[in-house]
Design an enzyme around this catalytic site. Structure first.
Site, PDB file in Angstrom:
ATOM      1  N   ALA A  44      23.003  43.306  53.840  1.00 50.24           N
ATOM      2  CA  ALA A  44      23.420  44.320  54.621  1.00 50.24           C
ATOM      3  C   ALA A  44      24.899  44.631  54.245  1.00 50.24           C
ATOM      4  CB  ALA A  44      23.268  43.956  56.213  1.00 50.24           C
ATOM      5  N   ARG A  77      33.140  45.770  45.543  1.00 49.15           N
ATOM      6  CA  ARG A  77      33.607  45.673  44.336  1.00 49.15           C
ATOM      7  C   ARG A  77      32.607  46.237  43.247  1.00 49.15           C
ATOM      8  NH1 ARG A  77      34.754  39.409  44.711  1.00 49.15           N
ATOM      9  NH2 ARG A  77      33.251  39.843  46.555  1.00 49.15           N
ATOM     10  N   LYS A 126      24.430  47.684  46.337  1.00 52.24           N
ATOM     11  CA  LYS A 126      24.651  46.351  45.402  1.00 52.24           C
ATOM     12  C   LYS A 126      23.254  45.941  45.216  1.00 52.24           C
ATOM     13  CE  LYS A 126      26.584  42.357  46.507  1.00 52.24           C
ATOM     14  NZ  LYS A 126      27.829  41.476  46.629  1.00 52.24           N
ATOM     15  N   THR A 135      27.396  36.889  58.563  1.00 50.22           N
ATOM     16  CA  THR A 135      26.147  36.295  57.980  1.00 50.22           C
ATOM     17  C   THR A 135      25.498  35.670  59.138  1.00 50.22           C
ATOM     18  OG1 THR A 135      27.328  34.352  57.248  1.00 50.22           O
ATOM     19  CG2 THR A 135      26.473  36.096  55.557  1.00 50.22           C
ATOM     20  N   GLY A 195      32.566  28.998  50.224  1.00 48.05           N
ATOM     21  CA  GLY A 195      32.509  28.098  51.558  1.00 48.05           C
ATOM     22  C   GLY A 195      32.574  26.686  50.833  1.00 48.05           C
ATOM     23  N   ARG A 234       9.707  50.048  27.855  1.00 47.00           N
ATOM     24  CA  ARG A 234      10.241  50.531  29.212  1.00 47.00           C
ATOM     25  C   ARG A 234       9.790  49.995  30.503  1.00 47.00           C
ATOM     26  NH1 ARG A 234      10.643  56.438  28.658  1.00 47.00           N
ATOM     27  NH2 ARG A 234      11.317  56.223  30.871  1.00 47.00           N
ATOM     28  N   TYR A 252       7.403  58.064  20.280  1.00 42.95           N
ATOM     29  CA  TYR A 252       7.365  57.900  21.616  1.00 42.95           C
ATOM     30  C   TYR A 252       5.979  58.010  22.153  1.00 42.95           C
ATOM     31  CZ  TYR A 252       7.834  58.298  26.676  1.00 42.95           C
ATOM     32  OH  TYR A 252       7.658  58.370  28.068  1.00 42.95           O
TER      33      TYR A 252
HETATM   34  C1  UD1 Z   1      29.078  33.487  51.836  1.00 42.46           C
HETATM   35  C2  UD1 Z   1      29.253  32.155  52.570  1.00 42.46           C
HETATM   36  C3  UD1 Z   1      29.842  31.226  51.870  1.00 42.46           C
HETATM   37  C4  UD1 Z   1      29.098  30.935  50.474  1.00 42.46           C
HETATM   38  C5  UD1 Z   1      28.777  32.219  49.843  1.00 42.46           C
HETATM   39  C6  UD1 Z   1      27.764  31.833  48.634  1.00 42.46           C
HETATM   40  C7  UD1 Z   1      29.559  32.706  55.013  1.00 42.46           C
HETATM   41  C8  UD1 Z   1      30.288  33.121  56.241  1.00 42.46           C
HETATM   42  N1  UD1 Z   1      29.971  32.301  53.882  1.00 42.46           N
HETATM   43  O1  UD1 Z   1      30.168  33.857  51.605  1.00 42.46           O
HETATM   44  O2  UD1 Z   1      29.984  30.015  52.504  1.00 42.46           O
HETATM   45  O3  UD1 Z   1      29.800  29.971  49.683  1.00 42.46           O
HETATM   46  O4  UD1 Z   1      28.096  33.267  50.685  1.00 42.46           O
HETATM   47  O5  UD1 Z   1      27.487  33.175  47.999  1.00 42.46           O
HETATM   48  O6  UD1 Z   1      28.221  32.776  55.325  1.00 42.46           O
HETATM   49  N2  UD1 Z   1      25.665  40.004  54.966  1.00 42.46           N
HETATM   50  C9  UD1 Z   1      24.984  40.787  55.682  1.00 42.46           C
HETATM   51  N3  UD1 Z   1      25.544  41.093  57.131  1.00 42.46           N
HETATM   52  C10 UD1 Z   1      26.846  40.781  57.196  1.00 42.46           C
HETATM   53  C11 UD1 Z   1      27.651  40.139  56.176  1.00 42.46           C
HETATM   54  C12 UD1 Z   1      27.016  39.892  55.026  1.00 42.46           C
HETATM   55  O7  UD1 Z   1      23.732  40.852  55.527  1.00 42.46           O
HETATM   56  O8  UD1 Z   1      27.246  41.258  58.420  1.00 42.46           O
HETATM   57  C13 UD1 Z   1      25.120  39.711  53.476  1.00 42.46           C
HETATM   58  C14 UD1 Z   1      25.690  40.496  52.403  1.00 42.46           C
HETATM   59  O9  UD1 Z   1      25.021  41.453  52.021  1.00 42.46           O
HETATM   60  C15 UD1 Z   1      25.328  39.227  51.318  1.00 42.46           C
HETATM   61  C16 UD1 Z   1      25.479  37.731  52.031  1.00 42.46           C
HETATM   62  O10 UD1 Z   1      25.435  38.125  53.430  1.00 42.46           O
HETATM   63  O11 UD1 Z   1      24.347  39.407  50.436  1.00 42.46           O
HETATM   64  C17 UD1 Z   1      26.476  36.985  51.972  1.00 42.46           C
HETATM   65  O12 UD1 Z   1      27.615  37.767  52.436  1.00 42.46           O
HETATM   66  P1  UD1 Z   1      29.129  37.984  51.681  1.00 42.46           P
HETATM   67  O13 UD1 Z   1      30.252  38.716  52.200  1.00 42.46           O
HETATM   68  O14 UD1 Z   1      29.027  38.188  50.271  1.00 42.46           O
HETATM   69  O15 UD1 Z   1      29.442  36.427  51.789  1.00 42.46           O
HETATM   70  P2  UD1 Z   1      30.370  35.490  51.049  1.00 42.46           P
HETATM   71  O16 UD1 Z   1      32.099  35.721  51.119  1.00 42.46           O
HETATM   72  O17 UD1 Z   1      29.898  35.559  49.430  1.00 42.46           O
HETATM   73 CA    CA Z   2      28.869  36.871  48.143  1.00 46.85          CA
END
Ligand code: UD1
Ligand code: CA
Length: 424
Positions: free
Chosen positions: A10, A15, A22, A80, A141, A301, A334
């Site tokens: 979500a 970036r 993404k 998350t 983390g 392809r 092709y």
């Molecule tokens: C998260 C972990 C971190 C870990 C890392 C590994 C948490 C708080 N942190 O950090 O410990 O080392 O992943 O890659 O979980 N997402 C949602 N909804 C939200 C927020 C995020 O679906 O409200 C999804 C994002 O799309 C993504 C995933 O959760 O696919 C991880 O979120 P992201 O913000 O990338 O977490 P990190 O900071 O990478």
């Molecule tokens: Ca991430």
């Protein structure tokens, strides 16, 4: 034990600087989310994909491609932990394991996930988190352990003390939980942290506080949890994925003349003794037989099936086509939306005109066994050249050609003697 998976997708992916969500960015023709869904499809009966940003696009992709997956909307995105809590209403009676993964981590393998679940079960764990060691753990983390080495909690980069930041064991973002025991955590998470989010990582400390059995599975190959956050990450992951694929093909008897210039997607099967010449690009899902020669500079392809002993030569592009054994398309062609028989020869420069850009309809070309197509032929689809028929070089074929016939549309040659001399 029944296993369901939850895939977090979500987030915004700021970036990437993209209008495409993404998780729908692609590595050799397949989306990041597609890799994750494929990796869990033989492990869990059902997947829940948490969608938020560009929810419509992501939902459409899931619906069109994965029958065992559902999407669940998370809006707004509060972290998350909040994301996973969205599945609670769907799993109120569920008494199995829940595997949690991120949609932007395509390099994780089915084999590792299987080992991870086995480890969880064999430890009698209630909650297992996947961890790995990174020389540079920045942004991940950190896994904080007690003095006796058991898990204590996970602390995010932004919340970590200087001392905690030195920890090199990081959270891979993949979890396995006994749903019945852990699901209560989701109503108890708080957002009392540096980012004001509901962190999924807090379920570790919660599990400990409930005296549940919490473990970490340390992944040796940290490459597998490489996450995609930027275009540079995407390019790096593509390279890793490709190297992995080429090595496995070579291990199974395929010659790759120049691995540094060859790209082959994960979902391409290739038989032994096939030779892939340099600068060949093969994306999407394909099946190539044994003893074939592909390239140099061939482009497949996706949705391509090529049987044994075929030759697809330089600057030949093939898409959504089935080619039977001992057939050659040696140069500059092709071949799209086609069905090609065996022992067919497709002369240099032959093109299937499969697409009508006015009505956007793609049509099929069918070439029977033993058909010979002369060089520089245009096969205007829908069209069929039946068994054994020949087409003269330079023809434009707009009607079906019956068996064993010769078809030729070439304008008669005119030679005008001394014509040039008038101008000199
Ligand atoms: C998260 C972990 C971190 C870990 C890392 C590994 C948490 C708080 N942190 O950090 O410990 O080392 O992943 O890659 O979980 N997402 C949602 N909804 C939200 C927020 C995020 O679906 O409200 C999804 C994002 O799309 C993504 C995933 O959760 O696919 C991880 O979120 P992201 O913000 O990338 O977490 P990190 O900071 O990478
Ligand atoms: Ca991430």
């Amino acid at each position: 034990m029944e296993i369901k998976s939850v895939i977090l997708a979500a987030g915004k992916g700021t970036r990437m600087k993209s209008n495409t969500p993404k998780v729908l960015h692609k590595i050799m023709g397949k989306t990041l989310l597609g890799y994750v869904l494929d990796n869990v499809k033989n492990i869990s009966e059902e997947s829940f994909v948490i969608v938020g940003h560009h929810a419509e696009d992501v939902s459409k992709f899931v619906k069109n491609n994965y029958v065992n997956a559902k999407t669940v909307l998370q809006t707004p995105q509060l972290g998350t932990g909040h994301a996973v809590s969205m599945v609670c209403p769907y799993l109120s009676d569920f008494d199995g394991l829940v595997l949690i993964l991120c949609g932007d981590t395509p390099l994780i393998t089915e084999e590792t996930l299987k080992k991870f679940v086995e480890y969880h079960i064999s430890c009698g764990s209630d909650l297992t988190v996947m961890s790995t060691i990174f020389e540079d753990p920045t942004n991940y983390g950190r896994i904080v352990r007690e003095k006796d080495n058991t898990l204590k909690c996970i602390v995010e980069e932004k919340d970590a003390t200087a001392e905690e930041k030195l920890i090199t064991e990081v959270n891979a973002g993949i979890y396995c939980l006994n749903w019945k025991k852990i699901s209560a955590a989701f109503s108890q998470l708080t957002s009392n942290n540096a980012q004001g989010e509901y962190y999924l990582t807090d379920i570790i400390a919660w599990g400990k506080s409930q005296n549940l059995c919490v473990n970490a599975f340390i992944l040796e190959n940290n490459e597998e949890i490489y996450g995609i956050n930027s275009r540079q990450n995407l390019a790096t992951a593509t390279k890793i994925m490709n190297e992995r694929k080429l090595n496995s093909l070579m291990d199974n008897g395929v010659t790759i003349v120049d691995p540094s210039s060859t790209w082959i997607s994960e979902d391409s099967e290739i038989g032994a003794d096939t030779i892939i010449y340099p600068s060949t690009y093969i994306e999407g899902k394909n099946k190539i037989g044994s003893n074939c020669q592909i390239g140099p500079c061939a482009h497949l392809r996706g949705d391509v099936e090529i049987a044994d002993n075929c030759k697809i030569g330089n600057f030949v592009e093939v898409k959504k086509s089935k080619i039977s054994n001992n057939t050659n398309a040696g140069h500059l062609s092709y071949i799209g939306d086609s069905e090609v028989g065996s022992h067919v020869n497709i002369g240099a420069g032959t093109i299937t005109a499969n697409y009508n850009p006015l009505n956007k309809i793609k049509s099929k070309t069918v070439l029977g066994d033993n058909v010979k197509i002369g060089s520089n032929t245009v096969l205007v689809a829908p069209v069929q050249v039946e068994e054994g028929a020949n087409v003269g070089a330079g023809s434009v074929i707009t009607k079906n050609i019956p068996k064993w016939a010769l078809a030729i549309t070439r304008a008669p040659l005119r030679t005008i003697e001394d014509w040039v001399k008038k101008y000199i």
